[in-house]
Design a protein around this motif. Sequence first.
Motif, PDB file in Angstrom:
ATOM      1  N   LEU A 102      66.122  12.217 -52.749  1.00 15.21           N
ATOM      2  CA  LEU A 102      65.543  12.824 -53.941  1.00 15.21           C
ATOM      3  C   LEU A 102      65.736  14.335 -53.932  1.00 15.21           C
ATOM      4  O   LEU A 102      65.762  14.958 -52.863  1.00 15.21           O
ATOM      5  N   THR A 103      65.839  14.911 -55.114  1.00 17.39           N
ATOM      6  CA  THR A 103      65.822  16.366 -55.215  1.00 17.39           C
ATOM      7  C   THR A 103      64.396  16.832 -54.965  1.00 17.39           C
ATOM      8  O   THR A 103      63.443  16.035 -54.989  1.00 17.39           O
ATOM      9  N   LEU A 104      64.224  18.112 -54.762  1.00 19.48           N
ATOM     10  CA  LEU A 104      62.885  18.654 -54.555  1.00 19.48           C
ATOM     11  C   LEU A 104      61.992  18.382 -55.765  1.00 19.48           C
ATOM     12  O   LEU A 104      60.811  18.029 -55.625  1.00 19.48           O
ATOM     13  N   GLU A 105      62.554  18.514 -56.962  1.00 21.97           N
ATOM     14  CA  GLU A 105      61.795  18.253 -58.196  1.00 21.97           C
ATOM     15  C   GLU A 105      61.384  16.785 -58.285  1.00 21.97           C
ATOM     16  O   GLU A 105      60.243  16.475 -58.635  1.00 21.97           O
ATOM     17  N   GLN A 106      62.287  15.884 -57.959  1.00 16.66           N
ATOM     18  CA  GLN A 106      61.979  14.451 -57.994  1.00 16.66           C
ATOM     19  C   GLN A 106      60.919  14.104 -56.951  1.00 16.66           C
ATOM     20  O   GLN A 106      60.000  13.333 -57.220  1.00 16.66           O
ATOM     21  N   GLU A 107      61.049  14.683 -55.771  1.00 20.39           N
ATOM     22  CA  GLU A 107      60.077  14.418 -54.709  1.00 20.39           C
ATOM     23  C   GLU A 107      58.684  14.903 -55.105  1.00 20.39           C
ATOM     24  O   GLU A 107      57.678  14.219 -54.875  1.00 20.39           O
ATOM     25  N   ALA A 108      58.609  16.067 -55.712  1.00 14.52           N
ATOM     26  CA  ALA A 108      57.321  16.601 -56.156  1.00 14.52           C
ATOM     27  C   ALA A 108      56.698  15.702 -57.219  1.00 14.52           C
ATOM     28  O   ALA A 108      55.495  15.416 -57.180  1.00 14.52           O
ATOM     29  N   ALA A 109      57.510  15.232 -58.162  1.00 14.88           N
ATOM     30  CA  ALA A 109      57.004  14.343 -59.212  1.00 14.88           C
ATOM     31  C   ALA A 109      56.499  13.039 -58.607  1.00 14.88           C
ATOM     32  O   ALA A 109      55.433  12.538 -58.975  1.00 14.88           O
ATOM     33  N   TYR A 110      57.257  12.508 -57.666  1.00 12.60           N
ATOM     34  CA  TYR A 110      56.869  11.263 -56.997  1.00 12.60           C
ATOM     35  C   TYR A 110      55.569  11.454 -56.217  1.00 12.60           C
ATOM     36  O   TYR A 110      54.675  10.606 -56.274  1.00 12.60           O
ATOM     37  N   LEU A 111      55.441  12.567 -55.509  1.00 13.24           N
ATOM     38  CA  LEU A 111      54.226  12.835 -54.751  1.00 13.24           C
ATOM     39  C   LEU A 111      53.016  12.940 -55.671  1.00 13.24           C
ATOM     40  O   LEU A 111      51.930  12.453 -55.348  1.00 13.24           O
ATOM     41  N   ARG A 112      53.192  13.541 -56.842  1.00 13.34           N
ATOM     42  CA  ARG A 112      52.081  13.630 -57.796  1.00 13.34           C
ATOM     43  C   ARG A 112      51.660  12.247 -58.288  1.00 13.34           C
ATOM     44  O   ARG A 112      50.475  11.986 -58.497  1.00 13.34           O
ATOM     45  N   VAL A 113      52.626  11.353 -58.473  1.00  9.55           N
ATOM     46  CA  VAL A 113      52.301   9.979 -58.874  1.00  9.55           C
ATOM     47  C   VAL A 113      51.533   9.282 -57.752  1.00  9.55           C
ATOM     48  O   VAL A 113      50.498   8.638 -57.989  1.00  9.55           O
ATOM     49  N   VAL A 114      52.015   9.402 -56.526  1.00  8.52           N
ATOM     50  CA  VAL A 114      51.335   8.785 -55.377  1.00  8.52           C
ATOM     51  C   VAL A 114      49.910   9.324 -55.261  1.00  8.52           C
ATOM     52  O   VAL A 114      48.954   8.550 -55.094  1.00  8.52           O
ATOM     53  N   ASN A 115      49.749  10.634 -55.374  1.00 10.23           N
ATOM     54  CA  ASN A 115      48.413  11.221 -55.277  1.00 10.23           C
ATOM     55  C   ASN A 115      47.498  10.751 -56.415  1.00 10.23           C
ATOM     56  O   ASN A 115      46.313  10.508 -56.192  1.00 10.23           O
ATOM     57  N   ALA A 116      48.037  10.621 -57.616  1.00  6.67           N
ATOM     58  CA  ALA A 116      47.227  10.145 -58.746  1.00  6.67           C
ATOM     59  C   ALA A 116      46.777   8.708 -58.527  1.00  6.67           C
ATOM     60  O   ALA A 116      45.633   8.349 -58.835  1.00  6.67           O
ATOM     61  N   ILE A 117      47.660   7.888 -57.992  1.00  8.61           N
ATOM     62  CA  ILE A 117      47.302   6.496 -57.689  1.00  8.61           C
ATOM     63  C   ILE A 117      46.217   6.456 -56.622  1.00  8.61           C
ATOM     64  O   ILE A 117      45.232   5.727 -56.743  1.00  8.61           O
ATOM     65  N   ARG A 118      46.389   7.248 -55.585  1.00  9.96           N
ATOM     66  CA  ARG A 118      45.389   7.287 -54.506  1.00  9.96           C
ATOM     67  C   ARG A 118      44.048   7.816 -55.008  1.00  9.96           C
ATOM     68  O   ARG A 118      43.001   7.306 -54.632  1.00  9.96           O
ATOM     69  N   LEU A 119      44.077   8.830 -55.846  1.00 16.35           N
ATOM     70  CA  LEU A 119      42.846   9.407 -56.369  1.00 16.35           C
ATOM     71  C   LEU A 119      42.085   8.408 -57.229  1.00 16.35           C
ATOM     72  O   LEU A 119      40.874   8.270 -57.124  1.00 16.35           O
ATOM     73  N   ALA A 120      42.810   7.676 -58.073  1.00 11.71           N
ATOM     74  CA  ALA A 120      42.178   6.696 -58.952  1.00 11.71           C
ATOM     75  C   ALA A 120      41.888   5.383 -58.238  1.00 11.71           C
ATOM     76  O   ALA A 120      41.125   4.557 -58.737  1.00 11.71           O
ATOM     77  N   ASP A 121      42.518   5.187 -57.091  1.00  8.48           N
ATOM     78  CA  ASP A 121      42.395   3.954 -56.326  1.00  8.48           C
ATOM     79  C   ASP A 121      42.846   2.741 -57.139  1.00  8.48           C
ATOM     80  O   ASP A 121      42.288   1.656 -57.025  1.00  8.48           O
TER      81      ASP A 121
END
Length: 67
Positions: free
Chosen positions: A19-38
Motif C-alpha cells: 500500500l502507499t502511505l495514503e492507502q495505509e493511513a485510510a485503511y488504518l482509519r477504517v480499522v480504528n473506526a471498526i474497533r471504536l464502534a466494536d
Amino acid sequence: MAEYYKFEIANWNEGTADLTLEQEAAYLRVVNAIRLADQPITFNKFALCGLWRCNERKANRLLSELI
C-alpha cells in the motif's frame, strides 16, 4: 467501545507492504473506526469522506484502490 487492542506491528507492516502511505493511513482509519464502534462501519461515502477527511472524489479513489 474498544479501549485497547493489540496492534501487531510486524503483521501490519507485512500486510500493508504493497500500500502507499495514503492507502495505509485510510485503511488504518477504517480499522480504528471498526474497533471504536466494536462493529462493522456503515458503507456510506459521506461517512468515508469524514473519516478520511477528504472530498468524495478522493474517497472514491481510495475506496477503489483498497478494494
